[in-house]
Scaffold this active site. Structure first.
Site, PDB file in Angstrom:
ATOM      1  N   GLY A  84       0.807  -1.208   0.000  1.00 41.06           N
ATOM      2  CA  GLY A  84       0.000   0.000   0.000  1.00 41.06           C
ATOM      3  C   GLY A  84       0.845   1.266   0.000  1.00 41.06           C
ATOM      4  N   GLY A 124      -0.274   4.410   0.322  1.00 41.94           N
ATOM      5  CA  GLY A 124      -1.019   5.545   0.868  1.00 41.94           C
ATOM      6  C   GLY A 124      -0.128   6.311   1.828  1.00 41.94           C
ATOM      7  N   VAL A 170      -2.082  -7.603  -4.649  1.00 44.73           N
ATOM      8  CA  VAL A 170      -1.917  -8.713  -3.715  1.00 44.73           C
ATOM      9  C   VAL A 170      -3.182  -9.572  -3.723  1.00 44.73           C
ATOM     10  CG1 VAL A 170      -1.644  -9.326  -1.280  1.00 44.73           C
ATOM     11  CG2 VAL A 170      -0.307  -7.448  -2.271  1.00 44.73           C
ATOM     12  N   GLU A 219     -18.378  16.939   3.002  1.00 45.41           N
ATOM     13  CA  GLU A 219     -17.618  17.676   2.000  1.00 45.41           C
ATOM     14  C   GLU A 219     -18.242  17.521   0.612  1.00 45.41           C
ATOM     15  OE1 GLU A 219     -13.258  17.874   4.145  1.00 45.41           O
ATOM     16  OE2 GLU A 219     -13.688  16.137   2.918  1.00 45.41           O
ATOM     17  N   ALA A 225      -5.186  11.039   7.780  1.00 49.43           N
ATOM     18  CA  ALA A 225      -3.869  11.011   7.146  1.00 49.43           C
ATOM     19  C   ALA A 225      -2.724  11.218   8.148  1.00 49.43           C
ATOM     20  CB  ALA A 225      -3.810  12.044   6.022  1.00 49.43           C
TER      21      ALA A 225
END
Lengths: 427, 427
Positions: A10, A12, A78, A169, A314
């Site tokens: 990943g 990210g 994966v 949002e 994040a």
């Protein structure tokens, strides 16, 4: 002797930060992602609502690491993990590891109703965002040529399920889109009459924030014309229809922003996980029965050293990625017999909360930083600053700033381009 | 009395200019396109080669006309035209007209081998460009994980068929991409060893230009490492293979930039056309048997008042669009009985040649303006200036300039993002 091999799944926030932490170390890092780009996910809703172009919130993973010699990047998917054999299987190959970092993130979850995916748009990838942009704009085009008022109303309705940050949002961005940005473009229909519904099961929006901020978000959205249904559960989805506990809503576009779950290859690992499939981790972020395997970012169900659950944000993902790397380096040093200079046990993860924020359209946002709560223009400017600061890559930063500035001044959006219609029709 | 209705098919350069010319006139203009955006086609190769993001070279058609009250825009696909009944049939409706302007452009043509479309990428739409970007970048990703040198060579080979402006611009852009831009991103393969072939049936590139400029283009491309095969005809295409008169080339990506033809609904009109299906027009740009129907832009096979064939370029298309609008206004005035103040017959179209140009990578271009021929950096700066000047929309102009500036300084490209893989796999 070959170097210790760290396999990160990943690219990210968590995976990128983890790989970066090994920069000057004597290790071999393999970073696998099924996409070729790191996605700045907090701005994905802007692509979905025609505010930004897809490449502006994405950055090629390879170019993040082209100066870090010990990282190799592979674009593969994966399919399974063999924890006993310490080996990851992808669509292309079989890769063994000494340490494994699971930074996969989560996908959209439907509370046990996978068939609902067919009737709604998710918002997790660039392709998802481009699909939403296309379908919402196409619905306006179809409404413009329809002569049936009922059909026009259906085409101009959007239901967003889930009153978390993504839902809030999106609702704000779509309200602006139909009320201001594209309104003058259409001559037969009045897009400002479009109905944007925001459906939330709990009794307030943004439940992770203070109730006063939830109220501010609700009021701001309602002033923008968003129809908010709190304490309302979705009981079923059909083509163009959302069934609620107390009625139903018809809409050409249904966006699902309500739940998350682990990817399939994580769910079949057979290790301790919560209902959504997120992996329960030890204080050092490793899996309880596998000290060589770590879970970081959204895929980890983590209670930190302050005994607080770590949120799916994040900054939390980045801190977890760095922490896992440090624990791995500790373990490598220990295995090399360096115990004299090392602490007695692996360090526990502690989340440093620098606050969190969500935006609600032009010049409205909410923020909670430490004990302080902000709303209004100041929170929005803070949001703008923080998001620009964290966007990877100079080009993207300038392009995004320019477009926001332009959008703010002229109340337009440049990226309202429909692509992929033909391909969709073919497939 | 209802206003004269002018139906324009196609929102390219010709169609947009035609519709704009009616700005202050008492007419009803309907503009139909199957896309929602006007595409700045001369820069499409930049999207295909990861230089620009798709929304940067496209502009929503609606917003071009939101201040022109007499234009209505519809996103529909034309399926047939009934010239006798003066009626156009689309996938959504049936629309009658008083005047019809065919500004459809042309699509990719395969010299009577439509099956070749399956084995090669065309470059006519944003979706085409995004597909090429994805497939070329994906081939590099696959080469990075392959252990077979022969397979790596195939994955890193690109064959471009057609040595016109599109082929030359693509070859230059791809040569830069693999040799400079993405080279450092890959650690196992050396992308600068990628083979880029440019195949042309004639004995020189860019046959519409002066031979000295063709030579300059060939030399520049060869210095960039492009392998050029002149006087070489393609006799067949297979999956990943181009069969030539004198051998064959294996390549993961084959791009077809060799021929054009009219859309299907134009070919079935039963009016005078050339082999590619382009419509032969009278000096006033109307069809010989249909004074109320006009063909403008690439779909017209036109010899102008100077007895020169009009080239398939954006400025020519724009001039033709304006001319058709003026002839229509003349005819409307005539029909309203205003013959005293009008010339005796419809004006003939005269192409005003302001020159043409093509770019070959960073700081190389060729230009022919009147009798003058340019090459090198000056031509490239001229090309940059002219293209920015004609890009519709302030936002796009600034964003494009910024990216070129950035790409030039840093030798990077921001838009090398792979999207649509999942959708493709599903379909």
């Amino acid at each position: 002797m070959s170097l210790p091999r760290i396999l990160i799944i990943g690219a990210g926030f968590a995976g990128i930060e983890c790989a970066k932490t090994f920069r000057d170390e004597e290790v071999e890092v393999l970073l696998i992602d099924r996409q070729n780009h790191h996605l700045f996910q907090p701005l994905l809703y802007q692509v979905a609502s025609s505010g930004l172009a897809a490449p502006e919130i994405a950055h090629p993973v390879r170019s993040i690491f082209h100066n870090q010699e010990n990282v190799r990047v592979f674009m593969e998917e994966v399919t399974s993990i063999d924890l006993a054999e310490r080996c990851v299987v992808t669509n292309e190959s079989r890769i063994s590891y000494d340490f494994l970092v699971l930074a996969t993130g989560v996908k959209t979850g439907y509370f046990g109703h996978p068939e609902w995916a067919k009737y709604s748009h998710a918002l997790k990838s660039l392709d998802d965002a481009i699909t939403i942009r296309r379908e919402v704009l196409l619905a306006c085009e179809k409404a413009e040529i329809s002569d049936d008022p009922e059909e026009q109303e259906r085409l101009l309705s959007i239901v967003i399920v889930g009153g978390g940050p993504t839902g809030v949002e999106l609702a704000g961005a779509f309200a602006e889109l139909v009320r201001d940005v594209i309104r003058r473009d259409f001559k037969r229909i009045d897009t400002s009459k479009a109905k944007i519904y925001l459906v939330e099961g709990q009794n307030r929006l943004l439940t992770m924030y203070d109730p006063t901020l939830s109220d501010y978000a609700r009021q701001t959205l309602e002033e923008m014309g968003v129809i908010i249904r709190l304490s309302t559960r979705v009981t079923d989805l059909h083509e163009g229809e959302v069934i609620l506990g107390d009625g139903s809503l018809r809409a050409a576009n249904i966006i699902w922003a309500a739940g998350v779950e682990a990817p399939a290859f994580i769910r079949t690992l057979g290790v301790d996980a919560d209902r959504a499939g997120r992996l329960k981790v030890s204080p050092d972020l490793s899996l309880p029965a596998h000290p060589e395997v770590f879970a970081v970012g959204d895929i980890a169900n983590c209670v930190d050293a302050n005994e607080k659950p770590v949120p799916g944000l994040a900054p939390a993902a980045m801190q977890m990625g760095r922490h896992a790397a440090k624990v791995i380096l500790y373990q490598i040093a220990l295995d090399e017999g360096d115990e004299k200079n090392l602490p007695a046990e692996r360090p526990a993860f502690r989340y440093w909360d620098r606050g969190s924020m969500a935006t609600i359209g032009r010049s409205h946002a909410i923020a909670e930083i430490r004990e302080k709560k902000f709303d209004g223009v100041f929170a929005w400017l803070t949001w703008l600053f923080v998001h620009l600061l964290f966007l990877i890559g100079f080009r993207n930063r300038v392009a995004v700033l320019l477009q926001w500035f332009y959008a703010y001044l002229r109340n337009r959006r440049g990226a309202r381009i429909i692509t992929g219609v033909r391909r969709k029709a073919d497939g």
